[in-house]
Design an enzyme around this catalytic site. Structure first.
Site, PDB file in Angstrom:
ATOM      1  N   GLY A  49       0.815  -1.214   0.000  1.00  0.00           N
ATOM      2  CA  GLY A  49       0.000   0.000   0.000  1.00  0.00           C
ATOM      3  C   GLY A  49       0.845   1.258   0.000  1.00  0.00           C
ATOM      4  O   GLY A  49       0.524   2.237  -0.695  1.00  0.00           O
ATOM      5  N   THR A  50       1.916   1.259   0.765  1.00  0.00           N
ATOM      6  CA  THR A  50       2.748   2.467   0.863  1.00  0.00           C
ATOM      7  C   THR A  50       3.326   2.835  -0.497  1.00  0.00           C
ATOM      8  O   THR A  50       3.270   3.997  -0.917  1.00  0.00           O
ATOM      9  CB  THR A  50       3.883   2.238   1.884  1.00  0.00           C
ATOM     10  N   ASN A 127      -8.396   3.716   8.167  1.00  0.00           N
ATOM     11  CA  ASN A 127      -7.757   2.540   8.778  1.00  0.00           C
ATOM     12  C   ASN A 127      -7.907   2.487  10.293  1.00  0.00           C
ATOM     13  O   ASN A 127      -7.908   1.409  10.869  1.00  0.00           O
ATOM     14  CB  ASN A 127      -6.277   2.448   8.391  1.00  0.00           C
ATOM     15  N   GLN A 157      -8.013  -0.389   3.082  1.00  0.00           N
ATOM     16  CA  GLN A 157      -8.896  -0.925   4.121  1.00  0.00           C
ATOM     17  C   GLN A 157     -10.254  -1.353   3.577  1.00  0.00           C
ATOM     18  O   GLN A 157     -11.005  -2.054   4.251  1.00  0.00           O
ATOM     19  CB  GLN A 157      -9.107   0.120   5.226  1.00  0.00           C
ATOM     20  N   SER A 177      -3.386  -3.250  -0.789  1.00  0.00           N
ATOM     21  CA  SER A 177      -2.262  -3.934  -0.147  1.00  0.00           C
ATOM     22  C   SER A 177      -2.704  -5.358   0.196  1.00  0.00           C
ATOM     23  O   SER A 177      -3.724  -5.553   0.860  1.00  0.00           O
ATOM     24  CB  SER A 177      -1.885  -3.182   1.124  1.00  0.00           C
ATOM     25  N   HIS A 179      -1.674  -7.741   2.230  1.00  0.00           N
ATOM     26  CA  HIS A 179      -1.729  -8.327   3.584  1.00  0.00           C
ATOM     27  C   HIS A 179      -2.948  -7.866   4.375  1.00  0.00           C
ATOM     28  O   HIS A 179      -3.213  -8.390   5.455  1.00  0.00           O
ATOM     29  CB  HIS A 179      -0.422  -8.078   4.350  1.00  0.00           C
ATOM     30  N   CYS A 304       1.697   1.940  12.923  1.00  0.00           N
ATOM     31  CA  CYS A 304       3.014   2.569  12.875  1.00  0.00           C
ATOM     32  C   CYS A 304       3.138   3.662  13.924  1.00  0.00           C
ATOM     33  O   CYS A 304       4.225   4.060  14.294  1.00  0.00           O
ATOM     34  CB  CYS A 304       3.285   3.118  11.475  1.00  0.00           C
TER      35      CYS A 304
HETATM   36  C1  PLP Z   1      -5.263   2.849   4.672  1.00  0.00           C
HETATM   37  C2  PLP Z   1      -3.864   2.312   4.533  1.00  0.00           C
HETATM   38  N1  PLP Z   1      -3.078   2.757   3.554  1.00  0.00           N
HETATM   39  C3  PLP Z   1      -1.829   2.302   3.382  1.00  0.00           C
HETATM   40  C4  PLP Z   1      -1.286   1.371   4.221  1.00  0.00           C
HETATM   41  C5  PLP Z   1       0.119   0.893   4.005  1.00  0.00           C
HETATM   42  O1  PLP Z   1       0.118  -0.364   3.402  1.00  0.00           O
HETATM   43  P1  PLP Z   1       1.405  -1.309   3.462  1.00  0.00           P
HETATM   44  O2  PLP Z   1       1.544  -1.737   4.879  1.00  0.00           O
HETATM   45  O3  PLP Z   1       1.095  -2.439   2.526  1.00  0.00           O
HETATM   46  O4  PLP Z   1       2.571  -0.519   2.976  1.00  0.00           O
HETATM   47  C6  PLP Z   1      -2.057   0.876   5.277  1.00  0.00           C
HETATM   48  C7  PLP Z   1      -1.475  -0.090   6.218  1.00  0.00           C
HETATM   49  O5  PLP Z   1      -1.873  -0.193   7.345  1.00  0.00           O
HETATM   50  C8  PLP Z   1      -3.388   1.356   5.445  1.00  0.00           C
HETATM   51  O6  PLP Z   1      -4.173   0.916   6.417  1.00  0.00           O
END
Ligand code: PLP
Length: 371
Positions: A49-50, A127, A157, A177, A179, A304
């Site tokens: 996702g990032t 999230n 999400q 994402s 996972h 995080c």
């Molecule tokens: C809404 C949202 N965007 C982005 C991310 C980041 O995804 P990734 O952990 O796959 O980098 C998360 C992860 O918790 C998320 O909840």
């Protein structure tokens, strides 16, 4: 598993081992693109996702400089990509506030939009709170007031529960994402639902139609597609089952933990798995530590953020008083959650809260742990 243990072909290669990997990747791409409302050639496989959020926000801002508009309750992957975009291009970053349930403030959004805007990013589901955003209204506003803007949505999400192709109607770019819906960590995707030019963040080979260089994570993509297909097939039934569990958990917590309130008010659409409460008179870091020792994995805010002891930016954005935000507890249910899990949570959370309250001002477990 075969793609992790022996079938190691590079999908860009020319021999038959490579062709097998390419076929597997293509099949995964078909499934993912279908679920996200695009065609296989317009789906970029990423590391999660990032990266997908960064590619959308930064990639657009670098190619077509202009104001960037993001929601204040976005994940840091969007917020910090927006900050970086603004620093690198010298263009403004406009952050749009939210109401007390975490829904983007549409009148603030309207004020932030104008023809200079290059990119807008608004998530589908928050999230931390699970709040479902009024995305159709967002898309309509963006089209009307910021005709140059590319509209990105972080559907990370939403993907475990909702039909993203439908919920993200009007979005040009969609991040997921793996996972978050039972796929492997380290895999994600950015779907292009309209022709959009982005500056690549990774430079190298011509993979992913020159949008992302580097050998693809074949096992990750295959696992991600299998997981998404499985959650889509189970979604109608699972959403009802998990929402019922979550509602029982929420009602039980309110009843058994005096001084607790639900953060998101009744009647506001949320993802089925989210249960977010504010508990008076406890410190969430101490509570999380105690719950962990009792076998319950929970969170206070974004994963995080926990550990860093920073108050959640989401709670700040929705106007939660700092004192109330200190007692934030997020319990998230998923496809593997059971009645017994809810029973266990309803037994241990009240016990942990009572125990922390009884020690009052004496040092909590974290203070003792670090002492
Ligand atoms: C809404 C949202 N965007 C982005 C991310 C980041 O995804 P990734 O952990 O796959 O980098 C998360 C992860 O918790 C998320 O909840």
């Amino acid at each position: 598993m075969p793609w992790l243990s022996g079938a190691y072909g590079n999908p860009s290669g020319h021999h038959s081992v490579a062709a097998a990997a390419r076929t597997a990747l293509d099949q995964a791409r078909d499934v993912l693109a279908g679920a996200l409302g695009t065609v296989p050639g317009d789906l970029v496989v990423t590391s999660g996702g990032t990266e997908s959020d960064n590619l959308a926000v930064l990639g657009r801002a670098l190619l077509a400089p202009g104001a960037v508009v993001v929601g204040a309750v976005e994940h840091h992957a969007v917020l910090n990509a927006g900050r970086a975009a603004s620093q690198l291009t010298g263009q403004p970053l406009r952050t749009v506030g939210a109401d007390r349930h975490g829904r983007v403030d549409l009148s603030e959004l309207a004020k932030a939009l104008d023809p200079t805007v290059s990119l807008v990013s608004v998530q589908l589901v928050n999230n931390e709170l699970g709040t479902v955003q009024p995305f159709a209204d967002v898309a309509a506003l963006v089209r009307r007031r910021a005709p140059r803007a590319v509209l990105h949505t972080d559907a990370v999400q939403a993907a475990p529960w909702f039909d993203v192709a439908v919920l993200a109607e009007g979005a040009d770019l969609v991040s997921i994402s793996a996972h978050k819906f039972g796929g492997p960590q380290g895999a994600g995707a950015l779907a292009f639902r309209r022709p959009v030019e982005l500056a690549p963040l990774l430079h190298g080979g011509p993979q992913e139609r020159e949008r992302r260089a580097g050998t693809q994570n074949v096992a990750g993509a295959v696992g991600m597609a299998a997981a998404l297909a499985a959650v889509r097939a189970a979604a109608p039934r699972e959403a009802v089952r998990v929402a019922a569990l979550r509602d029982r958990l929420a009602a039980g917590l309110l009843e058994r933990v005096p001084g607790s309130v639900l953060t998101v008010g009744p009647g506001v659409p949320t993802a089925p798995g989210h249960c977010h409460v504010l508990i008076e008179g406890v410190d969430s870091e101490e509570l999380l530590f105690m719950l962990d020792t009792m076998g319950l994995a929970a969170s206070a805010g974004a994963a995080c953020a926990s550990g860093a002891m920073e108050p959640s930016h989401v709670l700040r954005a929705i106007g939660t008083a700092p004192e109330a935000a200190r007692g934030a507890l997020r319990l998230t249910l998923g496809h593997t959650s059971t009645d017994e899990d809810v029973e266990q949570a309803l037994e241990v959370v009240p016990r942990a809260v009572a125990s922390l309250r009884s020690v009052g001002a004496s040092p909590g477990p974290l203070a003792r742990r670090s002492a």
